[in-house]
Design an enzyme around this catalytic site. Structure first.
Site, PDB file in Angstrom:
ATOM      1  N   ASP A 203      24.644 -25.124  57.924  1.00 40.02           N
ATOM      2  CA  ASP A 203      26.046 -24.954  58.387  1.00 40.02           C
ATOM      3  C   ASP A 203      26.242 -23.519  58.891  1.00 40.02           C
ATOM      4  OD1 ASP A 203      28.804 -25.988  58.721  1.00 40.02           O
ATOM      5  OD2 ASP A 203      29.232 -24.707  57.160  1.00 40.02           O
TER       6      ASP A 203
ATOM      7  N   ARG B 298      32.383 -20.259  42.945  1.00 39.58           N
ATOM      8  CA  ARG B 298      33.106 -21.416  42.642  1.00 39.58           C
ATOM      9  C   ARG B 298      32.561 -22.757  43.392  1.00 39.58           C
ATOM     10  NH1 ARG B 298      39.167 -18.798  42.851  1.00 39.58           N
ATOM     11  NH2 ARG B 298      38.541 -16.911  41.868  1.00 39.58           N
TER      12      ARG B 298
ATOM     13  N   GLU C   2      25.765 -17.014  65.751  1.00 43.24           N
ATOM     14  CA  GLU C   2      26.639 -18.257  65.857  1.00 43.24           C
ATOM     15  C   GLU C   2      27.812 -17.758  67.025  1.00 43.24           C
ATOM     16  OE1 GLU C   2      28.693 -18.639  62.075  1.00 43.24           O
ATOM     17  OE2 GLU C   2      26.738 -19.376  61.117  1.00 43.24           O
TER      18      GLU C   2
ATOM     19  N   ARG D 125      25.527 -17.996  54.297  1.00 43.08           N
ATOM     20  CA  ARG D 125      25.726 -17.113  55.462  1.00 43.08           C
ATOM     21  C   ARG D 125      24.389 -17.177  56.362  1.00 43.08           C
ATOM     22  NH1 ARG D 125      30.949 -16.782  56.327  1.00 43.08           N
ATOM     23  NH2 ARG D 125      31.994 -14.636  56.165  1.00 43.08           N
TER      24      ARG D 125
ATOM     25  N   HIS E 114      29.264 -24.273  61.273  1.00 44.08           N
ATOM     26  CA  HIS E 114      29.868 -23.435  60.132  1.00 44.08           C
ATOM     27  C   HIS E 114      31.253 -23.914  59.709  1.00 44.08           C
ATOM     28  CE1 HIS E 114      29.870 -19.139  58.594  1.00 44.08           C
ATOM     29  NE2 HIS E 114      30.591 -19.724  57.830  1.00 44.08           N
TER      30      HIS E 114
END
Length: 322
Positions: free
Chosen positions: A259, A154, A264, A235, A283
C-alpha cells in the site's frame, strides 16, 4: 467575537473540516487552506499558531518549511499517523501531534484481507473467471499460520486481535519489548534475523525512521520462507524495493500486498505493476468514509485540552517518530 489562537485547516476538503471544528469551537478564528503552495502565505498573513495538516498531495512538494520555520506556528496537528514527511523538528519550538489510531482498525482489516486473498488464491481464481475456465481449485486456511508483526502500535495491536481470533500464532517486534495483548511473543528489533523464517505472513506497521529505513532488505528476504507473504502498510522506504523485486523474481517469497512505495504516486513504468503475485493499492489502507472527520474530532478534542492548558495527547517524539 473570536477567542483563543488562530487555526489553519490545511486539507483538500476544508469545507467539511471547517464544519467539524466550528461545531466544537465556534468562537475560534479558523482559516482553510487547500493547497501546498498557499500555506506559507496564509500562515504569514494570519499569524497562525496552530495548523491541522493533511499530506494530501504527496511528500515531495509538502510545505515542510512553512510549518517548521514559521515564527508563529507552535503546534502542528498531523491528520494521519506518519510524520516522516516533516523530517526532523525542534520540539522546544513546535509541538507535533498525530492522529494515531484513527485508522488502526481499517488498516488491520486491509492486512487481514490481503492475508486471506493469498491463502484463498483469489487473484488466481479471478484470472480463471476472466478466462471462463473451470479448474480444480483448492484453498488454504490461515488457522495455525504464523504472523510476524513489525510494529506493535495501534495498527499492529488491532491486527493481532484479529489474527488471534482466526487462530494464528502472533510474533511481534517493537522498539521497547513488553508483554502485549494478543501477541504470543514480543521481541526487540535486533532479534529479527531469527524471526523472518518463522513467519507465514509478515505485516509491516512501523513508522519510517533511520532505524527502520530499508529494514526489510536482502538479508530479510533471504531468510524468509518461500511461502511467506509480505503486507506493507507502513511508509515507503521501510521495504527495500530493489530487494523485494529480486526476491519476487527468484521465487524467494510467495507474494506481497503493498500500500506504500518510495515514490508516490507509483510511476507508470515501475516494474512492480506487472507482478501477478503482488497486490498494489494507492496508499489507501487508512482511507475510509469518515476517517478525516474522526481525525478532526481528535484534533478538536486536543484543541480543548490546549485551551484548558492541559497536556496534549498523541505528541510525537521527533527522535522516535511516534
Amino acid at each position: 467575537m473570536t477567542v483563543g489562537p488562530t487555526v489553519i485547516l490545511h486539507t483538500n476538503a476544508p469545507a467539511g473540516a471547517m464544519k467539524v471544528l466550528r461545531d466544537k469551537h465556534p468562537g475560534l478564528a479558523v482559516y482553510p487552506c487547500d493547497s501546498y503552495a498557499g500555506l506559507a502565505a496564509l500562515i504569514e498573513a494570519t499569524k497562525a499558531e496552530i495548523v491541522y495538516s493533511v499530506r494530501f498531495d504527496g511528500t515531495a512538494r509538502f510545505p515542510r518549511s512553512a510549518l517548521l520555520e514559521s515564527p508563529t506556528v507552535k503546534w502542528v496537528s498531523v491528520g494521519g499517523s506518519g510524520t516522516d514527511h516533516l523530517g526532523s523538528w525542534n520540539p522546544e519550538k513546535v509541538t507535533m501531534t498525530n492522529a494515531a489510531g484513527v485508522a488502526a482498525d481499517m488498516m488491520a482489516e486491509y492486512a487481514l484481507g490481503a492475508m486471506l486473498s493469498f491463502s484463498l488464491g483469489l487473484r488466481n481464481f479471478a484470472r480463471h473467471q476472466h478466462a471462463r475456465t473451470w479448474i480444480a481449485g483448492t484453498v488454504e486456511p490461515i488457522h495455525g499460520k504464523t504472523l510476524l508483526l513489525l510494529g506493535l502500535g495501534r495498527t499492529g495491536q488491532a491486527l493481532a486481535r484479529r489474527a488471534k481470533a482466526l487462530g494464528l500464532t502472533t510474533l511481534g517486534v517493537r522498539a521497547r519489548p513488553r508483554p502485549t495483548a494478543d501477541v504470543d511473543e514480543v521481541h526487540g528489533i535486533e532479534e529479527l534475523p531469527a524471526l523472518w523464517g518463522r513467519a507465514d505472513f509478515i505485516a509491516c506497521c512501523v513508522p519510517l525512521l533511520e532505524a527502520t529505513r530499508g529494514l526489510i532488505g536482502p538479508a530479510a528476504f533471504a531468510a524468509m520462507k518461500p511461502s511467506a507473504v509480505l503486507i506493507d502498510v507502513s511508509r515507503g522506504g521501510v521495504v527495500d524495493e530493489a530487494a523485494l523485486l529480486s526476491a519476487l523474481d527468484g521465487g524467494r517469497i510467495k507474494g506481497a500486498a503493498l500500500d506504500v512505495f518510495s515514490t508516490e504516486p507509483l510511476p507508470k513504468d515501475h516494474p512492480i505493476w506487472s507482478y501477478e503475485n503482488v497486490i498494489v493499492t494507492p496508499h489507501c489502507s487508512s482511507v475510509y468514509d469518515g476517517w478525516e472527520k474522526e481525525a478532526l474530532r481528535m484534533f478538536a478534542d486536543n484543541l480543548s485540552r490546549f485551551l484548558r492548558g492541559e497536556p496534549l495527547e498523541n505528541v510525537v517524539d521527533p527522535v522516535r517518530g511516534y
